[in-house]
Motif scaffolding. Structure first.
Motif, PDB file in Angstrom:
ATOM      1  N   UNK A 186       0.815  -1.207   0.000  1.00 26.76           N
ATOM      2  CA  UNK A 186       0.000   0.000   0.000  1.00 26.76           C
ATOM      3  C   UNK A 186       0.852   1.263   0.000  1.00 26.76           C
ATOM      4  N   UNK A 187       1.901   1.267   0.805  1.00 28.06           N
ATOM      5  CA  UNK A 187       2.836   2.381   0.855  1.00 28.06           C
ATOM      6  C   UNK A 187       4.091   1.888   1.563  1.00 28.06           C
ATOM      7  N   UNK A 188       4.973   2.789   1.926  1.00 27.03           N
ATOM      8  CA  UNK A 188       6.240   2.359   2.518  1.00 27.03           C
ATOM      9  C   UNK A 188       6.077   1.759   3.908  1.00 27.03           C
ATOM     10  N   UNK A 189       4.904   1.904   4.520  1.00 31.19           N
ATOM     11  CA  UNK A 189       4.695   1.416   5.883  1.00 31.19           C
ATOM     12  C   UNK A 189       3.509   0.473   6.048  1.00 31.19           C
ATOM     13  N   UNK A 190       2.887   0.039   4.957  1.00 28.41           N
ATOM     14  CA  UNK A 190       1.753  -0.877   5.109  1.00 28.41           C
ATOM     15  C   UNK A 190       1.585  -1.755   3.874  1.00 28.41           C
ATOM     16  N   UNK A 191       1.187  -2.993   4.129  1.00 26.84           N
ATOM     17  CA  UNK A 191       1.015  -3.966   3.058  1.00 26.84           C
ATOM     18  C   UNK A 191       0.047  -5.051   3.507  1.00 26.84           C
ATOM     19  N   UNK A 192      -0.506  -5.747   2.524  1.00 26.74           N
ATOM     20  CA  UNK A 192      -1.442  -6.844   2.787  1.00 26.74           C
ATOM     21  C   UNK A 192      -0.988  -8.059   1.992  1.00 26.74           C
ATOM     22  N   UNK A 193      -0.986  -9.207   2.641  1.00 23.26           N
ATOM     23  CA  UNK A 193      -0.670 -10.482   1.999  1.00 23.26           C
ATOM     24  C   UNK A 193      -1.893 -11.371   2.186  1.00 23.26           C
ATOM     25  N   UNK A 194      -2.486 -11.791   1.083  1.00 24.55           N
ATOM     26  CA  UNK A 194      -3.716 -12.583   1.114  1.00 24.55           C
ATOM     27  C   UNK A 194      -3.547 -13.814   0.241  1.00 24.55           C
ATOM     28  N   UNK A 195      -4.148 -14.925   0.650  1.00 21.77           N
ATOM     29  CA  UNK A 195      -4.092 -16.120  -0.183  1.00 21.77           C
ATOM     30  C   UNK A 195      -4.581 -17.354   0.548  1.00 21.77           C
ATOM     31  N   UNK A 196      -3.972 -18.469   0.192  1.00 23.08           N
ATOM     32  CA  UNK A 196      -4.319 -19.741   0.837  1.00 23.08           C
ATOM     33  C   UNK A 196      -3.029 -20.413   1.293  1.00 23.08           C
ATOM     34  N   UNK A 197      -3.163 -21.161   2.376  1.00 19.16           N
ATOM     35  CA  UNK A 197      -2.046 -21.939   2.883  1.00 19.16           C
ATOM     36  C   UNK A 197      -2.574 -23.199   3.517  1.00 19.16           C
ATOM     37  N   UNK A 198      -1.649 -24.079   3.876  1.00 17.53           N
ATOM     38  CA  UNK A 198      -2.037 -25.295   4.586  1.00 17.53           C
ATOM     39  C   UNK A 198      -1.062 -25.517   5.722  1.00 17.53           C
ATOM     40  N   UNK A 199      -1.572 -26.193   6.730  1.00 21.53           N
ATOM     41  CA  UNK A 199      -0.740 -26.541   7.873  1.00 21.53           C
ATOM     42  C   UNK A 199      -0.685 -28.043   8.013  1.00 21.53           C
ATOM     43  N   UNK A 248      -6.317 -26.936   5.421  1.00 20.17           N
ATOM     44  CA  UNK A 248      -6.191 -25.907   4.392  1.00 20.17           C
ATOM     45  C   UNK A 248      -7.010 -24.701   4.830  1.00 20.17           C
ATOM     46  N   UNK A 249      -6.450 -23.510   4.600  1.00 21.10           N
ATOM     47  CA  UNK A 249      -7.118 -22.296   5.067  1.00 21.10           C
ATOM     48  C   UNK A 249      -6.858 -21.125   4.124  1.00 21.10           C
ATOM     49  N   UNK A 250      -7.729 -20.131   4.244  1.00 19.17           N
ATOM     50  CA  UNK A 250      -7.531 -18.839   3.584  1.00 19.17           C
ATOM     51  C   UNK A 250      -6.898 -17.928   4.621  1.00 19.17           C
ATOM     52  N   UNK A 251      -6.119 -16.968   4.162  1.00 15.50           N
ATOM     53  CA  UNK A 251      -5.482 -16.067   5.119  1.00 15.50           C
ATOM     54  C   UNK A 251      -5.422 -14.643   4.575  1.00 15.50           C
ATOM     55  N   UNK A 252      -5.336 -13.715   5.508  1.00 14.84           N
ATOM     56  CA  UNK A 252      -4.998 -12.320   5.217  1.00 14.84           C
ATOM     57  C   UNK A 252      -4.118 -11.824   6.358  1.00 14.84           C
ATOM     58  N   UNK A 253      -2.955 -11.300   5.994  1.00 13.60           N
ATOM     59  CA  UNK A 253      -2.076 -10.624   6.943  1.00 13.60           C
ATOM     60  C   UNK A 253      -2.043  -9.156   6.533  1.00 13.60           C
ATOM     61  N   UNK A 254      -2.367  -8.276   7.448  1.00 16.52           N
ATOM     62  CA  UNK A 254      -2.177  -6.845   7.233  1.00 16.52           C
ATOM     63  C   UNK A 254      -0.981  -6.446   8.078  1.00 16.52           C
ATOM     64  N   UNK A 255       0.018  -5.863   7.428  1.00 18.43           N
ATOM     65  CA  UNK A 255       1.263  -5.484   8.095  1.00 18.43           C
ATOM     66  C   UNK A 255       1.403  -3.966   8.134  1.00 18.43           C
ATOM     67  N   UNK A 256       2.011  -3.491   9.204  1.00 19.23           N
ATOM     68  CA  UNK A 256       2.426  -2.093   9.292  1.00 19.23           C
ATOM     69  C   UNK A 256       3.853  -2.055   9.783  1.00 19.23           C
ATOM     70  N   UNK A 257       4.607  -1.121   9.249  1.00 18.38           N
ATOM     71  CA  UNK A 257       5.978  -0.920   9.705  1.00 18.38           C
ATOM     72  C   UNK A 257       5.932   0.091  10.845  1.00 18.38           C
ATOM     73  N   UNK A 258       6.284  -0.381  12.034  1.00 14.15           N
ATOM     74  CA  UNK A 258       6.253   0.458  13.229  1.00 14.15           C
ATOM     75  C   UNK A 258       7.610   0.398  13.902  1.00 14.15           C
TER      76      UNK A 258
END
Length: 167
Positions: A113-126, A140-150
């Motif tokens: 999104x910008x230099x301090x925020x991003x989103x990673x979305x998809x599917x993974x399995x454990x 098997x699962x769907x995921x979304x990680x929202x990240x911020x640089x702090x």
């Protein structure tokens, strides 16, 4: 136009340019740290999952929780309870890590999104191992990680993971 009026006009244009440049420079200074930082690449953001997955391998719920912001929210894969603070996140991982989970991404879509925020979305399995029987299973699962640089560190501010509804 006289030479004198041309000189005045040039002086006004020059003064206006100096004020404009000064305003932009001051605006950049007010914006604070990170304003001028370059955006991370999609590969860098996707790699944050690998860091999280390595933390799972330690078996230490505190190390996993360290990757979440203090105000981070976790909607976990195998629990109906929303975790909205560190204690809740640690509690979830205390139970989840007993199964020795190993995550593997199947599909990923990263939006920086910008230099301090991003989103990673998809599917993974454990891959999981039952601690009592040693029996192996896969979730098997769907995921979304929202990240911020702090404070110069990428942290998870929102993590949603849910079992796949079909199959």
């Amino acid at each position: 136009m006289t030479r004198r009026s041309l000189s005045k006009r040039a002086a006004i244009v020059t003064a206006t340019a100096v004020v404009a440049v000064g305003t932009v420079a001051a605006g950049g200074a007010v914006a604070g740290p990170g304003w001028g930082d370059s955006k991370p690449g999609k590969k860098q953001i996707a790699g944050l999952f690998d860091q999280w997955n390595r933390a799972l391998q330690t078996g230490d719920p505190e190390q996993v929780a360290d990757l979440y912001a203090k105000d981070g929210v976790l909607l976990p894969t195998v629990s109906n309870k929303v975790r909205t603070d560190r204690a809740g996140i640690v509690d979830y991982f205390e139970h989840f890590l007993v199964n020795k989970p190993v995550g593997t991404k199947i599909e990923t879509h990263v939006n920086v999104l910008d230099s301090n925020s991003a989103i990673d979305t998809g599917t993974y399995e454990f891959a999981l191992t039952d601690p009592e029987t040693g029996e192996k299973s896969t979730v098997e699962a769907r995921y979304t990680y929202a990240y911020e640089k702090r404070g110069g560190e990428w942290l998870i501010v929102n993590h949603h993971s849910s079992k796949m509804p079909e199959g």
